[in-house]
Design a protein around this motif. Structure first.
Motif, PDB file in Angstrom:
ATOM      1  N   LEU A 208      79.230  30.439  39.266  1.00 36.24           N
ATOM      2  CA  LEU A 208      79.109  31.456  38.222  1.00 36.24           C
ATOM      3  C   LEU A 208      80.307  32.390  38.247  1.00 36.24           C
TER       4      LEU A 208
ATOM      5  N   ILE B  56      82.749  33.616  35.256  1.00 36.33           N
ATOM      6  CA  ILE B  56      82.941  35.039  34.960  1.00 36.33           C
ATOM      7  C   ILE B  56      84.423  35.405  35.035  1.00 36.33           C
TER       8      ILE B  56
ATOM      9  N   LEU C 248      71.629  31.138  34.533  1.00 35.30           N
ATOM     10  CA  LEU C 248      72.249  32.128  33.644  1.00 35.30           C
ATOM     11  C   LEU C 248      71.265  33.240  33.288  1.00 35.30           C
TER      12      LEU C 248
ATOM     13  N   SER D 290      70.498  35.534  36.447  1.00 35.71           N
ATOM     14  CA  SER D 290      71.652  36.385  36.738  1.00 35.71           C
ATOM     15  C   SER D 290      71.998  37.304  35.567  1.00 35.71           C
TER      16      SER D 290
ATOM     17  N   LEU E 226      73.438  36.541  32.953  1.00 40.55           N
ATOM     18  CA  LEU E 226      74.702  36.166  32.325  1.00 40.55           C
ATOM     19  C   LEU E 226      74.497  35.560  30.945  1.00 40.55           C
TER      20      LEU E 226
ATOM     21  N   VAL F 240      75.853  37.889  28.628  1.00 38.28           N
ATOM     22  CA  VAL F 240      77.304  38.062  28.673  1.00 38.28           C
ATOM     23  C   VAL F 240      78.011  36.906  27.968  1.00 38.28           C
TER      24      VAL F 240
END
Length: 114
Positions: free
Chosen positions: A59, A63, A89, A92, A94, A97
């Protein structure tokens, strides 16, 4: 981690394969992202269809790439994550994001709408 790079409809598609776990792969991937930016390619799609496993270091690779591309006025979209990667995902956070799509065509379409 293995990957291949192609271009489709003014977007760069990076097809990741195997296990995404950091280590030396992180530097290799970062160098590839910088090379693409230097070439003026800032619309990137990472296809996760053939990713078998990803950990937190994996990850971190994504990122790092996203931060680099966004600092250079570009973006990275993800596509084809399986249930395990989608869950990672989500846990977390994410998924808030990254712009994630269920298919490569949907990710390409999202760039075309921008």
């Amino acid at each position: 981690m293995n990957y291949s790079i192609s271009e489709k409809y003014n977007c760069v598609v990076i097809d990741l394969k195997g296990r995404i776990m950091g280590g030396p792969d992180a530097e290799t991937f970062s160098n590839e992202i910088h090379k693409l930016i230097d070439e003026g390619k800032k619309k990137i799609i990472i296809n996760l269809e053939n990713v078998k496993f990803m950990n937190s270091s994996g990850l971190g690779i994504l990122i790092g790439g996203l931060n680099t591309v966004r600092k250079n006025d570009g973006d990275i979209k993800l596509c084809n994550a399986d249930k395990r990667i989608s869950s990672l995902l989500m846990v977390s956070q994410l998924n808030t994001v990254f712009d994630h799509h269920t298919s490569l065509d949907a990710a390409l379409e999202a760039y075309n709408k921008e």
